[in-house]
Design an enzyme around this catalytic site. Structure first.
Site, PDB file in Angstrom:
ATOM      1  N   ASP A  81      -0.579  -4.567 -41.410  1.00 34.18           N
ATOM      2  CA  ASP A  81      -0.579  -4.219 -39.989  1.00 34.18           C
ATOM      3  C   ASP A  81      -2.015  -4.311 -39.452  1.00 34.18           C
ATOM      4  O   ASP A  81      -2.953  -3.873 -40.127  1.00 34.18           O
ATOM      5  CB  ASP A  81      -0.049  -2.774 -39.860  1.00 34.18           C
ATOM      6  CG  ASP A  81       0.275  -2.380 -38.437  1.00 34.18           C
ATOM      7  OD1 ASP A  81       0.555  -3.272 -37.621  1.00 34.18           O
ATOM      8  OD2 ASP A  81       0.265  -1.161 -38.154  1.00 34.18           O
TER       9      ASP A  81
ATOM     10  N   HIS B 107      -0.728   3.621 -29.534  1.00 30.29           N
ATOM     11  CA  HIS B 107      -0.708   4.211 -30.877  1.00 30.29           C
ATOM     12  C   HIS B 107      -1.029   5.700 -30.773  1.00 30.29           C
ATOM     13  O   HIS B 107      -1.870   6.094 -29.966  1.00 30.29           O
ATOM     14  CB  HIS B 107      -1.782   3.568 -31.774  1.00 30.29           C
ATOM     15  CG  HIS B 107      -1.474   2.161 -32.164  1.00 30.29           C
ATOM     16  ND1 HIS B 107      -2.378   1.130 -32.021  1.00 30.29           N
ATOM     17  CD2 HIS B 107      -0.374   1.600 -32.732  1.00 30.29           C
ATOM     18  CE1 HIS B 107      -1.844   0.008 -32.469  1.00 30.29           C
ATOM     19  NE2 HIS B 107      -0.627   0.261 -32.903  1.00 30.29           N
ATOM     20  N   GLY B 108      -0.376   6.505 -31.592  1.00 30.80           N
ATOM     21  CA  GLY B 108      -0.644   7.938 -31.558  1.00 30.80           C
ATOM     22  C   GLY B 108       0.220   8.617 -30.512  1.00 30.80           C
ATOM     23  O   GLY B 108       1.198   8.041 -30.022  1.00 30.80           O
TER      24      GLY B 108
ATOM     25  N   GLY C 107       3.373   1.110 -31.469  1.00 33.36           N
ATOM     26  CA  GLY C 107       3.242   2.411 -30.799  1.00 33.36           C
ATOM     27  C   GLY C 107       4.573   3.012 -30.391  1.00 33.36           C
ATOM     28  O   GLY C 107       4.709   3.571 -29.301  1.00 33.36           O
ATOM     29  N   ALA C 108       5.568   2.934 -31.283  1.00 34.67           N
ATOM     30  CA  ALA C 108       6.922   3.371 -30.889  1.00 34.67           C
ATOM     31  C   ALA C 108       7.108   4.883 -30.910  1.00 34.67           C
ATOM     32  O   ALA C 108       8.012   5.392 -30.247  1.00 34.67           O
ATOM     33  CB  ALA C 108       7.959   2.707 -31.779  1.00 34.67           C
ATOM     34  N   SER C 109       6.264   5.612 -31.656  1.00 34.91           N
ATOM     35  CA  SER C 109       6.422   7.074 -31.696  1.00 34.91           C
ATOM     36  C   SER C 109       6.233   7.630 -30.294  1.00 34.91           C
ATOM     37  O   SER C 109       5.205   7.349 -29.652  1.00 34.91           O
ATOM     38  CB  SER C 109       5.363   7.708 -32.609  1.00 34.91           C
ATOM     39  OG  SER C 109       5.422   7.159 -33.890  1.00 34.91           O
TER      40      SER C 109
ATOM     41  N   ASN D 262       7.452  -0.689 -34.628  1.00 32.26           N
ATOM     42  CA  ASN D 262       6.493  -0.042 -35.539  1.00 32.26           C
ATOM     43  C   ASN D 262       6.321   1.462 -35.294  1.00 32.26           C
ATOM     44  O   ASN D 262       6.030   1.878 -34.170  1.00 32.26           O
ATOM     45  CB  ASN D 262       5.103  -0.663 -35.349  1.00 32.26           C
ATOM     46  CG  ASN D 262       5.066  -2.127 -35.699  1.00 32.26           C
ATOM     47  OD1 ASN D 262       6.068  -2.707 -36.095  1.00 32.26           O
ATOM     48  ND2 ASN D 262       3.902  -2.739 -35.560  1.00 32.26           N
TER      49      ASN D 262
ATOM     50  N   ASN E 205       4.439   5.094 -36.933  1.00 32.34           N
ATOM     51  CA  ASN E 205       3.484   5.715 -37.855  1.00 32.34           C
ATOM     52  C   ASN E 205       3.364   7.205 -37.514  1.00 32.34           C
ATOM     53  O   ASN E 205       3.728   8.080 -38.293  1.00 32.34           O
ATOM     54  CB  ASN E 205       2.129   4.988 -37.738  1.00 32.34           C
ATOM     55  CG  ASN E 205       1.119   5.437 -38.766  1.00 32.34           C
ATOM     56  OD1 ASN E 205       1.440   6.208 -39.673  1.00 32.34           O
ATOM     57  ND2 ASN E 205      -0.118   4.978 -38.645  1.00 32.34           N
TER      58      ASN E 205
HETATM   59  P1  13P Z   1       2.668   4.895 -33.640  1.00 31.50           P
HETATM   60  O1  13P Z   1       1.687   5.525 -34.566  1.00 31.50           O
HETATM   61  O2  13P Z   1       2.407   5.223 -32.245  1.00 31.50           O
HETATM   62  O3  13P Z   1       4.066   5.128 -34.064  1.00 31.50           O
HETATM   63  O4  13P Z   1       2.427   3.310 -33.752  1.00 31.50           O
HETATM   64  C1  13P Z   1       2.621   2.654 -34.969  1.00 31.50           C
HETATM   65  C2  13P Z   1       2.223   1.243 -34.894  1.00 31.50           C
HETATM   66  O5  13P Z   1       2.305   0.603 -33.872  1.00 31.50           O
HETATM   67  C3  13P Z   1       1.737   0.591 -36.099  1.00 31.50           C
HETATM   68  O6  13P Z   1       1.181  -0.647 -35.827  1.00 31.50           O
END
Ligand code: 13P
Length: 281
Positions: A80, A175-176, A204-206, A225, A227
């Site tokens: 990634d 992200h985050g 950045g799906a979270s 994605n 994280n």
């Molecule tokens: P999040 O941490 O916002 O879920 O994003 C994950 C991501 O896009 C990894 O590339």
């Protein structure tokens, strides 16, 4: 990767990419994928490679876990946010299935030139390549950037001139954790999907609502994605476990509780991606 992502693209679901931060992530994610018959992409960010022990170590650990846990669903190992051509080549040499090259902060001509270099090398080794246009905002593993919406013209140029397999157009995701509501540009998304007709990737799906994730899948996103969502759940669980069990010094007990939470959160991510029961096992 190509076969599985194209299948997701055609059948209107997305393969979840979940980033890892250690062994318990691998175990929890694999457990959820197998129990839910879902394909899964396990990813490491470029910045996190040294912390996790290097490309070869990471790959061997994932492959060994797949074997010892009797995992039969497709498990794809992905780099990634590869920040250099050399880093992407190293991942290819180590045996990664897929790499993302992310120099989208550079002027588009340079981004295309370097992405093409990665594509030429990766495709020779049958490795899948994802490129990026615009900038996903926020921060991840020490990589900070300001949100910049992708331009449709740049997306078309990167896809057609570098021959990437999939495209991550930054269209408002971060992200985050989000400050305020995510504001995805679905108009542009539809335009890019209509013109290119290749699998798109949502970073950045979270924190993005199920409704918006669904809309993104309908507009060509075949890889999504995650994280932060899993890290927050793991963090909460760890604090709670330690508070509730102040005399438990067994690393196994503490880590097992984390695996369970990671697995449950991964299952919820698979449900958001509509990837559950997409594999015959
Ligand atoms: P999040 O941490 O916002 O879920 O994003 C994950 C991501 O896009 C990894 O590339």
């Amino acid at each position: 990767m190509k076969k599985h992502i194209l299948e997701a693209f055609e059948k209107n679901y997305a393969i979840p990419q979940i980033n890892i931060n250690g062994l318990i992530w691998i175990e929890g994610i694999l457990k959820a994928a197998q129990e839910n018959a879902s394909p899964v992409i396990i990813a490491t960010t470029d910045k996190n490679i040294p912390f996790l022990g290097g490309y070869e170590f990471i790959l061997k650990t994932i492959k060994n876990k797949v074997k010892t846990m009797n995992i039969s669903v497709p498990v794809i190992v992905h780099l990634d946010h590869g920040l250099s051509v050399e880093g992407c080549k190293k991942a290819v040499d180590a045996g990664y299935d897929s790499v993302m090259f992310d120099r989208s902060q550079l002027p588009i001509d340079e981004n295309i030139k370097l992405t093409k270099e990665v594509v030429d090398y990766a495709h020779k080794h049958d490795v899948y390549v994802e490129g990026e246009v615009g900038a996903v905002g926020g921060s991840e593993d020490g990589m900070v950037s300001n949100l910049k919406y992708a331009s449709v013209d740049d997306c078309v140029r990167l896809a057609k001139e570098s021959f990437i397999d999939s495209l991550a157009p930054a269209l408002g995701s971060v992200h985050g954790e989000y400050v305020g509501e995510p504001d995805l540009d679905f108009g542009k998304m539809q335009q890019i999907n209509d013109i290119l007709n290749i699998p798109l990737v949502l970073h950045g799906a979270s924190g993005i609502s199920d409704h918006d994730l669904d809309k993104a899948i309908k507009n060509g996103h075949a890889k999504i994605n995650f994280n932060t969502e899993i890290n927050i759940a793991w963090n909460k669980d760890l604090r709670q476990y330690l508070n509730n069990n102040p005399n438990d010094y067994s690393p196994q007990n503490i880590l097992k509780s984390g695996i369970k939470t990671i697995s449950t959160t991964a299952q919820s991510i698979m449900s958001k991606c509509s990837s559950i029961n997409k594999v015959n096992i």
